[in-house]
Design an enzyme around this catalytic site. Structure first.
Site, PDB file in Angstrom:
ATOM      1  N   SER A 172     -16.688 -26.538 -15.941  1.00 54.55           N
ATOM      2  CA  SER A 172     -16.389 -26.396 -14.513  1.00 54.55           C
ATOM      3  C   SER A 172     -17.528 -25.623 -13.863  1.00 54.55           C
ATOM      4  O   SER A 172     -18.195 -24.822 -14.515  1.00 54.55           O
ATOM      5  CB  SER A 172     -15.064 -25.654 -14.288  1.00 54.55           C
ATOM      6  OG  SER A 172     -15.203 -24.283 -14.576  1.00 54.55           O
ATOM      7  N   CYS A 173     -17.765 -25.886 -12.581  1.00 53.13           N
ATOM      8  CA  CYS A 173     -18.777 -25.161 -11.818  1.00 53.13           C
ATOM      9  C   CYS A 173     -18.240 -24.929 -10.412  1.00 53.13           C
ATOM     10  O   CYS A 173     -17.211 -25.509 -10.042  1.00 53.13           O
ATOM     11  CB  CYS A 173     -20.109 -25.922 -11.786  1.00 53.13           C
ATOM     12  SG  CYS A 173     -20.081 -27.471 -10.877  1.00 53.13           S
ATOM     13  N   PRO A 174     -18.884 -24.102  -9.589  1.00 58.10           N
ATOM     14  CA  PRO A 174     -18.332 -23.766  -8.279  1.00 58.10           C
ATOM     15  C   PRO A 174     -18.036 -24.973  -7.393  1.00 58.10           C
ATOM     16  O   PRO A 174     -17.007 -25.012  -6.729  1.00 58.10           O
ATOM     17  CB  PRO A 174     -19.417 -22.871  -7.661  1.00 58.10           C
ATOM     18  CG  PRO A 174     -20.077 -22.237  -8.828  1.00 58.10           C
ATOM     19  CD  PRO A 174     -20.087 -23.290  -9.900  1.00 58.10           C
ATOM     20  N   THR A 180     -20.743 -29.710 -13.639  1.00 61.72           N
ATOM     21  CA  THR A 180     -19.517 -29.946 -14.407  1.00 61.72           C
ATOM     22  C   THR A 180     -19.665 -31.165 -15.303  1.00 61.72           C
ATOM     23  O   THR A 180     -19.333 -31.139 -16.495  1.00 61.72           O
ATOM     24  CB  THR A 180     -18.323 -30.130 -13.455  1.00 61.72           C
ATOM     25  OG1 THR A 180     -18.144 -28.928 -12.696  1.00 61.72           O
ATOM     26  CG2 THR A 180     -17.049 -30.444 -14.220  1.00 61.72           C
TER      27      THR A 180
END
Length: 651
Positions: A172-174, A180
């Site tokens: 996951s990423c921001p 991601t």
């Protein structure tokens, strides 16, 4: 659906002479704005730069995929720049810092699964060396778009199959778009090269994709959490070896991560899905506390909005029917059905508002300790909101308010985290820890902390404030006005505010002193802080509030005109010293200005429909404008100065 549907020929800029990252991002944002893909260029550019600060968006082969997630993006889109000379100020994963091909992704808040998936597919396709080489050599925009549309058949959207051992990967990423999916792809390829099946679950902008099954988890040798955001459903991996790393690390050394998991994992996922040891290593105490406050605020805001809306609708409708004190209990038995509904709708909003601090403290503790923190956090928030006085039939009890919620939420989180980490039980008794021991001990501790410290300390402070107000009741008119305004603005509807209100209303009822300072102290802070979030870029040419704060600011502004100060509480919780001091000063300036110019208000009606009852309304509005302007401008300049000094960040 082709990639052409989320871009256009005018968004593909080939062979440009730009030499630095700032110019490229500015030009691409301008083009997205010109094409109607974003409604506010400056706001979107700021979102892009905030993402740039989190980790590298430059990759191997001279590719960069910057992206911004913002409310000013209506639907997903992307723009492309191909430059004639490599850009050397763009950090990349391989350390070469020579970017030639830039894809700027514009990501909206909200769901648009099809288009977001296309953007993810685009990111994955750029890991193909042959395709990247062809894009760099494309002679025309049409050729470039044709090559991009080939990405729809990319095999990267399905897991790589291999025999033998298997692993689980959670990414996951921001923004949940590029990193991601690229991190998952990199680990899948590295696993396939070793003959290891890698099952990757992407927790991206579309929610959870390719969710791993119980059978896959049971067969896996371990799990890699390559996640910038807290992984969802961590409890599924109880008992599995794991490593935790950033989402960008697999793009640098995916094989090394797999080797590390198999040879020297960070630990074993604990029985309730939490592993405080790894989180402690990754984040400092202050970082975890800040994340907890931010998380609590984000969950609390909908409670404030819902409560404010109910109160506003009830009071506004009642005012149209000629009633200005609809909260009076006598209207519960009115002959008018409309007034009865307005009364209970207002009371309904007040009831919802009581859950503001329990929700805040619960999710603050949850962010710090995960699930074990929810129960003690909620209980601590209930104490802060004064619910115990209601249930225990204690009259005259003064709740601890936002400061109590901060203290009890923090202590609940760290205490539950400590107990969950350090209590060791036999494997047959493990189920007792999350269900009985941790919540029981932490809830008991919160009771004694509140009983022996929080309630006595803040109750004593509030009692002293009441006595001070009474002592100055016969003093200077302006001194009393300053005192009432400052205490009203202190905690925005909290116990100090209510203490000041009780005295001020009593003085007005006896026709000793009008409520002018009181009503202005209610409306000036929420309107001022809300206005600040709207004008910051016009004043200092950059945003000093993040995207969430700007949304909260709009809510605060609207609720302020309805005389609901709680809309500004999220700002107070996040930056108490700045917000409280500015609020108090602004309220005092507004009250003293209005009173000096001759304004008088005897009725407890601070909302906009009470303005016609003010004596010398122009003076009242002049004072209100002075206080609001001070709060708005001071917030902008103070935050701007702190950002420039590196002491505040827009997160």
């Amino acid at each position: 659906m082709s990639l052409r549907s989320i871009t256009s020929e005018r968004l593909i800029l080939l062979d440009q002479p730009w030499r630095d990252r700032a110019t490229i991002l500015d030009q691409l944002c301008q083009r997205l704005y010109d094409e109607g893909k974003v409604s506010d260029k400056a706001a979107f550019l700021e979102a892009v730069w905030q993402r740039e600060k989190l980790s590298e968006t430059g990759f191997e082969q001279g590719i960069a995929i910057p992206h911004g997630k913002s409310a000013v993006v209506a639907r997903p889109a992307f723009a492309v720049a191909r430059v004639t000379q490599p850009v050397r100020d763009w950090p990349t994963m391989d350390g070469e810092d020579q970017v030639e091909l830039i894809f700027l992704l514009a990501v909206p808040f909200g769901d648009d699964a099809g288009h977001l998936r296309l953007l993810s597919t685009l990111s994955l396709s750029l890991m193909d060396e042959q395709r990247v080489a062809a894009l760099k050599a494309a002679a025309t925009v049409e050729d470039f778009l044709t090559l991009l549309d080939d990405t729809n058949t990319s095999r990267a959207s399905t897991p790589v199959t291999a025999g033998g051992q298997s692993l689980i990967v959670i990414t996951s990423c921001p923004a949940g778009i590029a990193h991601t999916y690229m991190a998952a792809e990199a680990l899948e390829k590295a696993g396939a090269a070793r003959g290891i099946q890698v099952w990757s679950e992407k927790q991206g902008a579309n929610g959870t994709e390719d969710e791993v099954t119980d059978a896959q988890i049971a067969a896996a040798a371990g799990v890699i959490f390559a996640a910038t955001l807290p992984p969802k459903g961590k409890a599924r991996f109880n008992g599995k070896p794991y490593i935790a790393t950033s989402v960008s690390e697999p793009l640098k050394d995916a094989d090394g991560l797999i080797d590390r998991l198999l040879r020297q994992p960070d630990g074993i996922v604990s029985v309730d899905g939490d592993n405080s040891e790894s989180r402690t290593r990754e984040k400092s105490f202050l970082a975890r506390l800040y994340q907890g406050v931010s998380s609590g605020i984000s969950y609390m805001i909908p409670v404030i909005v819902a409560a404010g809306l109910m109160i506003g609708v009830g009071q506004l409708t009642a005012s149209l029917l000629g009633v200005t004190d609809i909260g009076n209990a006598s209207y519960a038995k009115s002959d008018s059905t409309a007034l009865v509904l307005c009364h209970f709708l207002t009371q309904y909003g007040n009831m919802i508002m009581k859950f503001m601090y329990p929700v805040f403290a619960a999710y603050m503790a949850y962010s710090i300790a995960d699930r074990p923190g929810l129960v003690p956090g909620f209980i601590g928030g209930a104490f802060a909101g004064g619910l115990h006085y209601t249930f225990w039939s204690v009259s005259g009890g003064i709740p601890s308010g936002f400061l109590g919620a901060l203290i009890l939420g923090m202590l609940a989180g760290f205490l539950a985290d400590y107990l969950n980490t350090h209590i060791r039980l036999h494997k047959h008794l493990q189920a007792m820890k999350p269900m009985l021991i941790v919540p029981g001990l932490s809830a008991l501790a919160i009771f004694f902390i509140n009983y022996s410290f929080v309630d006595p300390v803040f109750g004593g402070i509030n009692q002293w404030l009441q006595q001070m107000i009474v002592a100055h009741g016969s003093g200077s008119t302006l001194m009393l006005a300053a005192l009432i305004a400052s205490l009203t603005a202190f905690d925005l509807g909290g116990p100090v505010n209510k203490s000041a209100g009780a005295i001020a209303i009593g003085l007005a009822a006896d026709h000793i002193y009008p409520l002018t300072a009181r009503v202005l102290g209610i409306v000036i802070p929420p309107i001022g802080i809300g206005l600040a979030t709207l004008i910051d870029r016009m004043i200092v040419r950059q945003r000093v509030f993040d995207e969430n704060q700007r949304i909260t600011g709009t809510t605060s502004l609207i609720l302020g005109f309805l005389a609901i100060g709680e809309g500004a509480i999220p700002f107070m919780l996040k930056n108490p010293l700045i917000t409280i001091s500015i609020n108090i000063t602004g309220a005092v300036i507004g009250a003293l200005t209005a009173i000096t110019l001759g304004s008088v208000q005897w009725y407890p009606l601070p909302a906009i429909w009470g303005w016609p009852l003010v004596q010398n309304l122009p003076a009242y509005l002049c004072g209100m404008a002075a206080g609001i302007s001070f709060i708005a401008l001071t917030n902008v300049f103070v935050r701007y100065a702190l950002i420039r000094a590196g002491k505040m960040h827009i997160a």
